[in-house]
Structure formats: structure tokens, C-alpha cells
Design an enzyme around this catalytic site. Sequence first.
Site, short mmCIF file in Angstrom:
data_model
loop_
_atom_site.label_atom_id
_atom_site.label_comp_id
_atom_site.label_asym_id
_atom_site.label_seq_id
_atom_site.Cartn_x
_atom_site.Cartn_y
_atom_site.Cartn_z
N CYS A 87 0.03 -10.15 23.27
CA CYS A 87 -0.89 -9.84 22.16
C CYS A 87 -0.57 -10.60 20.88
CB CYS A 87 -0.73 -8.31 21.85
SG CYS A 87 -1.73 -7.68 20.50
N CYS A 136 0.11 -8.42 17.76
CA CYS A 136 1.46 -7.92 17.70
C CYS A 136 2.49 -9.09 17.67
CB CYS A 136 1.86 -6.95 18.87
SG CYS A 136 0.64 -5.59 18.91
N HIS A 152 4.10 1.16 2.15
CA HIS A 152 5.50 0.64 1.48
C HIS A 152 6.00 1.45 0.47
CE1 HIS A 152 2.46 -2.62 2.94
NE2 HIS A 152 3.59 -2.75 3.53
N LYS A 167 -5.48 7.74 11.14
CA LYS A 167 -4.32 6.74 10.66
C LYS A 167 -4.90 5.84 10.02
CE LYS A 167 -0.92 3.72 12.90
NZ LYS A 167 -0.28 3.44 13.85
N HIS A 185 -4.12 -2.45 18.68
CA HIS A 185 -5.36 -3.34 18.41
C HIS A 185 -6.61 -3.13 19.31
CE1 HIS A 185 -1.97 -5.53 16.69
NE2 HIS A 185 -2.76 -5.87 15.74
N LYS A 212 -5.88 -1.04 8.03
CA LYS A 212 -6.23 -2.04 7.07
C LYS A 212 -7.64 -2.66 7.30
CE LYS A 212 -2.85 -4.84 6.44
NZ LYS A 212 -1.74 -5.52 5.97
N CYS A 237 -3.85 -2.99 24.13
CA CYS A 237 -2.78 -2.84 23.36
C CYS A 237 -3.21 -1.61 22.50
CB CYS A 237 -2.50 -4.08 22.42
SG CYS A 237 -1.84 -3.92 20.77
N HIS A 292 0.66 -1.02 0.08
CA HIS A 292 0.09 0.13 0.12
C HIS A 292 0.81 1.32 0.12
CE1 HIS A 292 1.19 0.55 4.33
NE2 HIS A 292 0.49 -0.64 4.55
#
Length: 543
Positions: free
Chosen positions: A128, A131, A23, A297, A148, A300, A145, A20
Site C-alpha cells: 500500500c 501506508c 496531535h 473517524k 485507504h 483529512k 487496505c 490537528h
Amino acid sequence: MKPKKQFFTTPIYYVNAKPHLGHAYTSIAADVATRFKQIDDYETFFLTGTDEHGDKIVQAAQKQETTPKEYADNISQLFQDLLPVLNVKNNHFIRTTDPGHIQVVKDVLSKIYDSGDIYFSSYEGLYCFGCERFYQERELIDGKCQDHGVEPTVIKESNYFFKMSKYQKWLINHIKANPDFIQPEQYKNEILSFLKDPLEDLCISRPKSRLTWGITLPFDEDYVTYVWFDALVNYISALGYPDGKLFKKFWPSTRHFVAKDIIKPHGIYWPIMLKAADIEIYNGLNVHGFWNVKGSKMSKSIGNVTDPIQVTNKYGIDPFRYFLMREMVFGLDANFTEETIVSRINSDLANDLGNLFSRVLSMNSRYFTGEVKGSDAKIEKQKNLSLASDAKKAVDEFKQAMSLCEFHKGVGAIWQFISIMNKYIDTTAPWTLAKDDANVLILGTVLYNLIEGLRVVSCLIYPIMPQTSLKMQETLCMEKREKGFYSLEETFPWGQIKKGTIIEKPDILFPRIDTNKIKPKSHKKKLSASNFDKSVAPGNPVK
């Protein structure tokens, strides 16, 4: 004089989803930095690749009813295919499933284990699964976390641990003694702040009873290596550690490019791993922020990621590269919208650079049938027509900013010079000078300075917009370089376009985009240009 060398890396991207915008940004940033070092007469090596082990790959493969290896092969190929689309010229692409990498991981583990810095112990902690790592309570937000939004699971099991705590004081001293080790400075301060508290030892194994897709520990067949301990080693395995020629040549002249959410593994785990393995520490860490879409932010899980291939197909790769380097202040967050890209293309590229290029060469074609008349030194001095000092200032400021990965300032230095040239045209008014034959020497001097200025610009934009750089140089009849670019030393001194050169009227560099055809898209949440969550970098959490 000792040869100048530089090794640049991106994080190796996690293969649980296709590439995406994040990257793309990091790969382009590392490519721009590499190209800049090349024009500054450095010998460079540029590494990128994919991280392919861990629970998330197993889960993703199961969803597609395939094996982890087959799944990793498919996604890794997407990352490799993206690089030429972005005009990213990496020297090597590494995969953590490469046999050579696996062997180096085992060798490093064995070396640290034999030294006594890895031990076996029972441990109960907050884990987690998203993670794929244990958390300390102080790292959680309201007990959850932060990536998440879930409470970690309490897990008690026996594992192997790495004595990171043994090296805490050494690392603090190393960071303080090397101010450029972590850049920008706010991230150095963040790491030092974290290191004020006692550093816990790192769990570097996972029992095969719950994970088999990983590198087996060389000293215990019942465990695989923790994904970060596996992934970080790629930076030396790709160079052929310990005896490879590339390793001896380029390590430790290394700058790692990472996003701010993975500075802990790169700024703490990695240097301590190297110290424990008696390997020289890398030169430093360049840390960038996130790309946001309308203030949120990228996640996905809500599907608001941006496909870089679609953007480049729509607007072109050089405009895309320019936008990313100009819009983001390296180290801070930036906003990504289609409207902003269009604005940059129309204002900076079409109006400023494109129009300047077309106006200057069109006037030279109209008034002198394309022939470069050269500058009359006496007239140039009398009428203060030289642009040489402005060009030199642009070169110097560009070099200083790019050396610090302040890409927006480097681009800004070029555009400041472009602005000066545009104002120079308005002030000298070549169309008025052309009305009187008595002004032919003045007109020739004015246009020569502008053409020389365009030559300098064509050299400086190479790291950011290599295709546009080449197109400008071909139009200006500049001699082609076997290496494909002009060095900074070749960019200056002033006065390299030869008198009598015939320059044809140019094609349009950047066509304007009709803003009426751009329909704003609503994004309820937003896009992070960081490719460094677990979803995009080794061992980080998946959104």
C-alpha cells in the site's frame, strides 16, 4: 531509596500536514502524565518530535514546489510552535532529519546486520503506497487496505529483511510476564491475538530506484531505511544512545504514548528491534482511542479536522486540557463537539469549581474581611465539620488513577471532592451562622475547612490545568514553589493554610459561556483525535 525516574514519549508526528486535534490530545496526555509524575516526586524526561522521511513527504513537497527538507522544516516548525500554545512542557524535540538521529539509526542497523538478523532477499507482496508498507492478506478488509479503501499493489523487488519471526516466542513470553507492558489490557490482548499466527519477517529497506528521501542503509548505498525502522529509533537517539547521560539515566523507564492504530509497530516491531540490538526493553506502552465527531473517524481527505489553536483561542487552554482529559476514557474512543466543550466548561468549571472558589472566598471576605480564622478543634470534632478525610480520599484516588493513566478517573476524584464541598456549604449554611455572633467559632471552622479543601484542589489540578492551579494558589496566598508545583506529599497533611492569612475576594476563574452564541456545526463525517495515522505518526497511513 532508589530515585524514581520516568521517560515519556509521544509518537513523532508525520509532517505531511499541519497539526490537528489528534496531535494536541496525545501531546497534552503525555504532558499531564509527566506533570503527575513530577508531583509524585519522579525525575522526568518528556520527548516529542517529527518524522520527516518517506514517499508522502516527497509528494507533499512536490505539490508545494519545494524540496522535501524545506517542506519538512516548515511543517516541523508548526508542531514545535503548537507546544507552548497547549502549555506542553517537553524536554526535547527530535527530528528524524537530525544528524545525531541519522547516525544512531545507522549504528542500530549495523549492529543488527552484523548479528545476522538482517538478510537480503527477493520478495513479492501486497504494497500500500498510502501506508508505505507491505500487507498480509489477513490484514486486509475485503481485499483492501482498511485505512485507504484501495487494493494494495503487487510488488516484486529485492530488499533487506529483518528476522522478526526469530523473536516471536520471546515477545509473547515477555508480554505475558509483564502485565503492564501494554495498557489498557484490551490492547495487550489484541497484540497477543495477532501473535498467535506466524510472524513474518519485516522488509526494512526501500530501493533508491523508487525512494531516495530517507536514511541510507549503512551496508548498502542503493537502499534507504524503511520509515518505521527509522522513526522508532528516535526514542533512544534522543537520549544519546548508547553512551549519553540521559540514556543511562532514563532508559528503559519509558512509557510510550500511542493511539490504537499504531500498537503493532510499537508493540511488535519496536521491542523486537531492541532485543535484536541487545538493548534493554522499554517499560511499556500506553494506548488510547480515537476522537470522533458525530460518530465518524476523522479523515483529512474530507477536511473535517479540528485546529487546536482555534479551540484554545476560543475557550482557553486550561478548559481545553480539562475537556480532553475528562471526556475521553483512556483506551476508548470519545466524541468531540463544540457543544460538549461548552457544557463541560459551564457545568464542571464555571458551576462546580469556579462557583465554589468564588462563594467560599467571598463569604470569608464578607464575614471576616478576608482573614482566615482557623479551625476550632473541639467544635470541629463535636459537630463533625472536618473535610480532611474526604480530601485524603481524593488525593489517594487521584494518585491511583493517574498512575494508571486513567485520567478521567483522576479528574473525577477531584470533582467528587468538589461536590462534597459544595454540599458541605449547603448543609452548614454559613450565611445562617453569620447571623448570630455566638456562632463565630463554628463559622470560622466551616470556612477554614472549605479554604483548606480549595488548597488541596489547587494542588491536584496542576497536571491537568497548571495555569488555573497557579491562579488559585496565588489567590490563597500559598507559598510559591521554585519547581512551580506542590508535590503530593506537600498536598497532604491537612491544615496548611495559616490562621490570620488575608485572602482577597477572587476574580472569576471560569466565566460562563452563553450557549445562545454557540451555533452547532454540521459534520457529515467526523474527527479522529488520533494523531497516529501515517499522517500523524511515523510510518502510518495517510487518510
